[in-house]
Write a protein that holds these residues in place. Structure first.
Motif, PDB file in Angstrom:
ATOM      1  N   ALA B   3       0.789  -1.221  -0.135  1.00 37.90           N
ATOM      2  CA  ALA B   3      -0.001   0.086   0.018  1.00 37.90           C
ATOM      3  C   ALA B   3       1.117   1.267   0.232  1.00 37.90           C
ATOM      4  N   TYR B   4       0.386   2.340  -0.124  1.00 35.97           N
ATOM      5  CA  TYR B   4       0.919   3.690  -0.362  1.00 35.97           C
ATOM      6  C   TYR B   4       0.329   4.490   0.568  1.00 35.97           C
ATOM      7  N   TYR B   5       0.705   4.822   1.661  1.00 36.41           N
ATOM      8  CA  TYR B   5      -0.041   5.678   2.631  1.00 36.41           C
ATOM      9  C   TYR B   5       0.931   6.723   2.991  1.00 36.41           C
ATOM     10  N   LEU B   6       0.140   8.211   3.327  1.00 30.41           N
ATOM     11  CA  LEU B   6       0.716   9.473   3.708  1.00 30.41           C
ATOM     12  C   LEU B   6      -0.147  10.133   4.431  1.00 30.41           C
ATOM     13  N   LYS B  11      -0.580  21.307   4.842  1.00 32.22           N
ATOM     14  CA  LYS B  11      -0.329  21.756   3.578  1.00 32.22           C
ATOM     15  C   LYS B  11      -0.542  20.725   2.418  1.00 32.22           C
ATOM     16  N   THR B  12      -0.760  19.409   2.982  1.00 35.90           N
ATOM     17  CA  THR B  12      -0.469  18.239   1.965  1.00 35.90           C
ATOM     18  C   THR B  12      -1.591  17.278   2.352  1.00 35.90           C
ATOM     19  N   SER B  13      -2.101  16.732   1.455  1.00 34.42           N
ATOM     20  CA  SER B  13      -3.494  15.891   1.493  1.00 34.42           C
ATOM     21  C   SER B  13      -2.889  14.608   2.136  1.00 34.42           C
ATOM     22  N   LYS B  14      -3.975  13.794   2.486  1.00 34.17           N
ATOM     23  CA  LYS B  14      -3.792  12.280   3.074  1.00 34.17           C
ATOM     24  C   LYS B  14      -3.843  11.709   1.714  1.00 34.17           C
ATOM     25  N   LEU B  15      -2.912  10.712   1.692  1.00 39.63           N
ATOM     26  CA  LEU B  15      -2.669   9.729   0.442  1.00 39.63           C
ATOM     27  C   LEU B  15      -2.923   8.355   0.885  1.00 39.63           C
ATOM     28  N   ASP B  16      -4.131   7.576   0.699  1.00 33.41           N
ATOM     29  CA  ASP B  16      -4.340   6.294   1.175  1.00 33.41           C
ATOM     30  C   ASP B  16      -4.557   5.427  -0.124  1.00 33.41           C
ATOM     31  N   THR B  23      -9.167   0.608  -0.654  1.00 36.77           N
ATOM     32  CA  THR B  23      -9.189   1.982  -0.516  1.00 36.77           C
ATOM     33  C   THR B  23      -8.278   2.928  -1.604  1.00 36.77           C
ATOM     34  N   PHE B  24      -8.779   3.704  -2.023  1.00 40.81           N
ATOM     35  CA  PHE B  24      -7.960   4.753  -2.836  1.00 40.81           C
ATOM     36  C   PHE B  24      -8.580   6.117  -2.855  1.00 40.81           C
ATOM     37  N   LEU B  25      -7.701   6.854  -1.897  1.00 40.03           N
ATOM     38  CA  LEU B  25      -8.366   8.192  -1.508  1.00 40.03           C
ATOM     39  C   LEU B  25      -7.128   9.268  -1.276  1.00 40.03           C
ATOM     40  N   ILE B  26      -7.943  10.453  -1.919  1.00 42.21           N
ATOM     41  CA  ILE B  26      -6.828  11.589  -1.574  1.00 42.21           C
ATOM     42  C   ILE B  26      -7.925  12.654  -1.007  1.00 42.21           C
ATOM     43  N   SER B  27      -7.566  13.157   0.382  1.00 42.22           N
ATOM     44  CA  SER B  27      -8.458  14.006   0.938  1.00 42.22           C
ATOM     45  C   SER B  27      -7.510  15.006   1.585  1.00 42.22           C
ATOM     46  N   GLY B  28      -8.451  16.066   2.287  1.00 41.42           N
ATOM     47  CA  GLY B  28      -7.858  17.054   3.005  1.00 41.42           C
ATOM     48  C   GLY B  28      -7.314  18.230   1.913  1.00 41.42           C
ATOM     49  N   ARG B  29      -6.417  19.063   2.291  1.00 46.35           N
ATOM     50  CA  ARG B  29      -6.011  20.129   1.290  1.00 46.35           C
ATOM     51  C   ARG B  29      -4.560  19.829   0.636  1.00 46.35           C
ATOM     52  N   SER B  30      -4.493  20.507  -0.567  1.00 47.73           N
ATOM     53  CA  SER B  30      -3.125  20.217  -1.260  1.00 47.73           C
ATOM     54  C   SER B  30      -2.586  21.632  -1.843  1.00 47.73           C
ATOM     55  N   GLU B  60     -11.227   7.855  -4.800  1.00 47.50           N
ATOM     56  CA  GLU B  60     -12.239   8.884  -4.179  1.00 47.50           C
ATOM     57  C   GLU B  60     -11.196  10.179  -3.887  1.00 47.50           C
ATOM     58  N   ILE B  61     -11.790  11.343  -4.147  1.00 43.44           N
ATOM     59  CA  ILE B  61     -11.130  12.581  -4.086  1.00 43.44           C
ATOM     60  C   ILE B  61     -12.044  13.311  -3.148  1.00 43.44           C
ATOM     61  N   LYS B  62     -11.583  13.471  -1.944  1.00 47.05           N
ATOM     62  CA  LYS B  62     -12.245  14.693  -1.188  1.00 47.05           C
ATOM     63  C   LYS B  62     -11.531  15.770  -0.576  1.00 47.05           C
ATOM     64  N   LEU B  63     -11.121  16.757  -1.303  1.00 45.18           N
ATOM     65  CA  LEU B  63     -10.344  17.816  -1.145  1.00 45.18           C
ATOM     66  C   LEU B  63     -11.190  19.077  -0.682  1.00 45.18           C
ATOM     67  N   GLU B  64     -10.562  19.571   0.344  1.00 41.22           N
ATOM     68  CA  GLU B  64     -11.163  20.780   0.782  1.00 41.22           C
ATOM     69  C   GLU B  64     -10.625  21.986  -0.141  1.00 41.22           C
ATOM     70  N   TYR B  65      -9.516  22.001  -0.378  1.00 40.29           N
ATOM     71  CA  TYR B  65      -8.836  23.208  -1.483  1.00 40.29           C
ATOM     72  C   TYR B  65      -7.813  22.522  -1.983  1.00 40.29           C
ATOM     73  N   PHE B  66      -7.312  23.068  -3.079  1.00 43.59           N
ATOM     74  CA  PHE B  66      -5.765  22.730  -3.541  1.00 43.59           C
ATOM     75  C   PHE B  66      -5.451  24.007  -4.554  1.00 43.59           C
ATOM     76  N   ASN B  67      -3.942  24.066  -4.490  1.00 44.28           N
ATOM     77  CA  ASN B  67      -3.574  25.006  -5.302  1.00 44.28           C
ATOM     78  C   ASN B  67      -3.492  24.772  -7.026  1.00 44.28           C
ATOM     79  N   THR B  68      -2.899  25.613  -7.809  1.00 41.18           N
ATOM     80  CA  THR B  68      -3.148  25.229  -9.299  1.00 41.18           C
ATOM     81  C   THR B  68      -1.859  24.128  -9.641  1.00 41.18           C
ATOM     82  N   SER B  69      -0.861  24.175  -8.764  1.00 42.78           N
ATOM     83  CA  SER B  69       0.304  23.435  -9.270  1.00 42.78           C
ATOM     84  C   SER B  69      -0.052  21.770  -8.956  1.00 42.78           C
ATOM     85  N   SER B  70      -1.130  21.615  -7.750  1.00 36.94           N
ATOM     86  CA  SER B  70      -1.496  20.523  -7.362  1.00 36.94           C
ATOM     87  C   SER B  70      -2.518  20.105  -8.434  1.00 36.94           C
ATOM     88  N   SER B  71      -3.296  21.104  -9.309  1.00 35.70           N
ATOM     89  CA  SER B  71      -4.197  20.528 -10.185  1.00 35.70           C
ATOM     90  C   SER B  71      -3.534  19.861 -11.210  1.00 35.70           C
TER      91      SER B  71
END
Lengths: 180, 125
Positions: B3-6, B11-16, B23-30, B60-71
């Motif tokens: 698995a890959y987990y962070l 400033k950075t999102s959870k990667l699960d 489970t495939f998830l990016i959440s939080g803020r980036s 699943e992508i559950k982001l609160e917000y992200f900057n343009t370089s993350s996009s």
């Protein structure tokens, strides 16, 4: 023409000034400023949608400057100083920034802002998608979407100004307005 | 596959990414200054995953917000998933956004428009 420094002098006694910073910018200072801004916004803005929008645009403005300053990292200290302000007036939030740039960058930057400022919402969206679709990074990891994002999220054209400082440097002032 | 987990940071999102748990998830803020540095290990992990993916992957992508370089990094991530579909397996991206968060809704629509993977907009009430 917008002039960040004189704007600050007019505002510094004002209740409307939410946050102001003048000094050099580093990665950890960017982080600290964002934390501070987020905490201050939580105190003055109850509408979470507006709060989120202001914070999001502030991130873009600050990171834009942070990456620009990389070019100036070997220049004398006064030119590495930036200015950032968040103002809440009765109708809108203003995110106002000022930073030095190489004079040689003025034309390209001005052309870019002018071009994006005059696009309609639909045109801006189309242009944004094309740029996003390119999916590749510049070497510094920049996306080339920052200015478009500021106009798109704020829904208003950017106010800006350039002041020639000497033969090498100019001062770039930028203001994003977000209605609340 | 491992698995890959962070864990998330301010400033950075959870990667699960855990195939065993499906489970495939990016959440939080980036909002990192250098997004490519942050997402590179995940992009490398996905290169391996798409070689031998599950029969069905829901991302699943559950982001609160992200900057343009993350996009731009998100585009790179979604592009990798296109291979799963080409190989005849199932892949869906679920883009979560809060009701009335027009910015996040519009961002989802931007990705939906340019990515060739089934992309579902999920409004959170």
């Amino acid at each position: 023409m917008l002039d960040t420094l004189s704007k600050f002098n007019n505002l510094k006694q004002s209740e409307e000034l939410v946050l102001a910073y003048h000094g050099i910018i580093t990665e950890s200072l960017t982080n600290n400023l964002l934390t501070l801004a987020e905490n201050k916004l939580a105190m003055v803005e109850y509408n979470s949608r507006v709060k989120k929008k202001v914070f999001n645009i502030l991130v873009e403005v600050l990171q834009n400057i942070y990456h620009n300053q990389y070019e100036l990292k070997n220049s004398e200290e006064p030119f590495q100083k930036i200015m950032i302000m968040v103002v809440k007036n009765p109708t809108a939030y203003e995110i106002i920034s000022g930073n030095y740039i190489n004079q040689s960058n003025i034309m390209q930057l001005e052309k870019r802002i002018k071009e994006i400022n005059q696009l309609s919402n639909d045109e801006l969206r189309a242009k944004y998608r094309i740029k996003l679709d390119e999916g590749v990074f510049s070497e510094t990891g920049r996306a080339g979407l920052g200015i478009m994002d500021m106009v798109r999220k704020s829904g208003q054209p950017l106010d800006y100004g350039f002041k020639i400082i000497n033969e090498d440097y100019a001062y770039f002032s930028l203001q994003v307005n977000i209605n609340h | 596959m491992d698995a890959y987990y962070l864990e998330a940071t301010p400033k950075t999102s959870k990667l699960d990414f855990n195939p065993d748990a499906e489970t495939f998830l990016i959440s939080g803020r980036s909002i990192p200054e250098n997004s490519i540095e942050f997402y590179k290990p995940l992009l490398d992990w996905l290169d391996k995953y798409v070689q031998n993916p599950l029969e069905s992957t829901i991302f699943e992508i559950k982001l609160e917000y992200f900057n343009t370089s993350s996009s731009k990094c998100l585009v790179e991530i979604f592009r990798k998933l296109e291979k799963i579909k080409e190989d005849g397996k199932s892949i869906t991206i679920d883009w979560y956004y809060e009701e009335e968060d027009e910015d996040m809704e519009e961002s989802g629509e931007d990705f939906k428009q340019i990515i060739k993977v089934p992309f579902k907009m999920v409004e959170i009430k």
